[in-house]
Design a protein around this motif. Structure first.
Motif, PDB file in Angstrom:
ATOM      1  N   MET A   1      -8.259  -0.600   6.031  1.00 45.21           N
ATOM      2  CA  MET A   1      -6.813  -0.053   6.357  1.00 45.21           C
ATOM      3  C   MET A   1      -6.702   1.204   6.152  1.00 45.21           C
ATOM      4  O   MET A   1      -7.073   2.008   5.199  1.00 45.21           O
ATOM      5  N   ARG A   2      -5.825   2.009   6.894  1.00 45.66           N
ATOM      6  CA  ARG A   2      -5.505   3.395   6.672  1.00 45.66           C
ATOM      7  C   ARG A   2      -4.430   3.446   5.635  1.00 45.66           C
ATOM      8  O   ARG A   2      -3.602   3.038   5.277  1.00 45.66           O
ATOM      9  N   VAL A 141      -7.986  -8.392   2.489  1.00 47.25           N
ATOM     10  CA  VAL A 141      -7.381  -8.189   3.713  1.00 47.25           C
ATOM     11  C   VAL A 141      -5.856  -8.587   3.323  1.00 47.25           C
ATOM     12  O   VAL A 141      -4.958  -7.812   3.712  1.00 47.25           O
ATOM     13  N   ALA A 142      -5.699  -9.501   2.554  1.00 45.30           N
ATOM     14  CA  ALA A 142      -4.295  -9.969   1.862  1.00 45.30           C
ATOM     15  C   ALA A 142      -3.843  -8.760   1.055  1.00 45.30           C
ATOM     16  O   ALA A 142      -2.562  -8.480   1.397  1.00 45.30           O
ATOM     17  N   GLN A 146      -0.183  -6.704   2.211  1.00 44.95           N
ATOM     18  CA  GLN A 146       0.858  -6.770   1.477  1.00 44.95           C
ATOM     19  C   GLN A 146       1.324  -5.097   1.304  1.00 44.95           C
ATOM     20  O   GLN A 146       2.541  -5.007   1.298  1.00 44.95           O
ATOM     21  N   VAL A 147       0.441  -4.265   1.417  1.00 45.34           N
ATOM     22  CA  VAL A 147       0.914  -3.046   1.452  1.00 45.34           C
ATOM     23  C   VAL A 147       1.503  -2.613   2.647  1.00 45.34           C
ATOM     24  O   VAL A 147       2.702  -1.924   2.650  1.00 45.34           O
ATOM     25  N   ASN A 154       6.312  -5.615   9.119  1.00 38.60           N
ATOM     26  CA  ASN A 154       6.122  -7.253   9.167  1.00 38.60           C
ATOM     27  C   ASN A 154       4.866  -7.481  10.205  1.00 38.60           C
ATOM     28  O   ASN A 154       4.683  -6.777  11.266  1.00 38.60           O
ATOM     29  N   GLY A 155       4.002  -8.461   9.648  1.00 39.69           N
ATOM     30  CA  GLY A 155       2.897  -8.652  10.248  1.00 39.69           C
ATOM     31  C   GLY A 155       3.156 -10.239  11.047  1.00 39.69           C
ATOM     32  O   GLY A 155       4.026 -10.884  10.824  1.00 39.69           O
TER      33      GLY A 155
END
Length: 219
Positions: A1-2, A141-142, A146-147, A154-155
């Protein structure tokens, strides 16, 4: 993730314009459709066990970005001129504390020219990681998801076959995060003015092509 600080991307309205133009041309009977490579088959829950054996490699995931998603194939998938994209690879160090064995970051940029975004503009960024166990991959990934959510994005659950995926319509650029077995992949698109649904469709298409390379049949 960036990281949040490095996720601001330059607008690439040219990408959108070319995508829109490709869609328009495809709808005209007098103009041939853009030839798009077929999407590889990706197994869903309950699929039969694969019988083929993957080609051997010394790493869990390829270290060459062109083996994962070729810079020569990507322009066709995004409706850009052939030969208008270059790619740079960066291999990261392992992270034993989270069970990460390896990670490669692939940054795809425009080489410029007629019908393409300005030279040097980022078109796509892909992070592919390999972990010690499927549980370690899912856990990381979780944490990363959350970040994103804590930052107000929102995902949306976006499963791809047997892989778990989450799509984030981030203002800095849409992101699709996928975990499958011991591998994770994050795809960040510089979408310009594409809608969230259009961006998600593009990213899902790309993920369907990347996953069989990262987790080949028989592995």
């Amino acid at each position: 993730m960036r990281g949040r600080a490095g996720r601001r991307r330059a607008a690439t309205g040219s990408v959108v314009a070319v995508l829109a133009l490709s869609a328009l041309l495809a709808g005209c009977s007098s103009t041939p459709e853009l030839t798009t490579p077929p999407i590889p088959t990706f197994p869903g829950p309950g699929a039969a066990a694969p019988t083929s054996t993957p080609a051997p490699r010394s790493t869990l995931i390829p270290t060459d970005c062109n083996q994962i998603l070729s810079k020569d194939e990507l322009p066709n998938l995004l409706g850009l001129p052939i030969g208008s994209i270059d790619v740079r690879a960066l291999r990261d160090v392992p992270a034993p504390s989270v069970g990460r064995l390896e990670r490669v970051t692939c940054t795809y940029t425009s080489t410029g020219g007629a019908g393409a975004p300005s030279q040097g503009s980022q078109v796509l960024k892909m992070l592919a990681s390999g972990y010690t166990t499927p549980e370690a991959a899912q856990a990381q990934v979780a944490v990363n998801n959350q970040v994103e959510q804590r930052s107000g994005v929102n995902g949306v659950d976006t499963p791809i076959g047997a892989a778990a995926g989450t799509f984030f319509s981030d203002p800095d650029g849409p992101i699709l995060v996928v975990a499958y077995r011991r591998v994770t992949v994050s795809l960040a698109l510089n979408r310009g003015s594409l809608s969230a649904d259009q961006a998600r469709s593009v990213l899902v298409d790309l993920a369907q092509r990347v996953l069989p390379v990262l987790v080949p049949a028989g592995s």
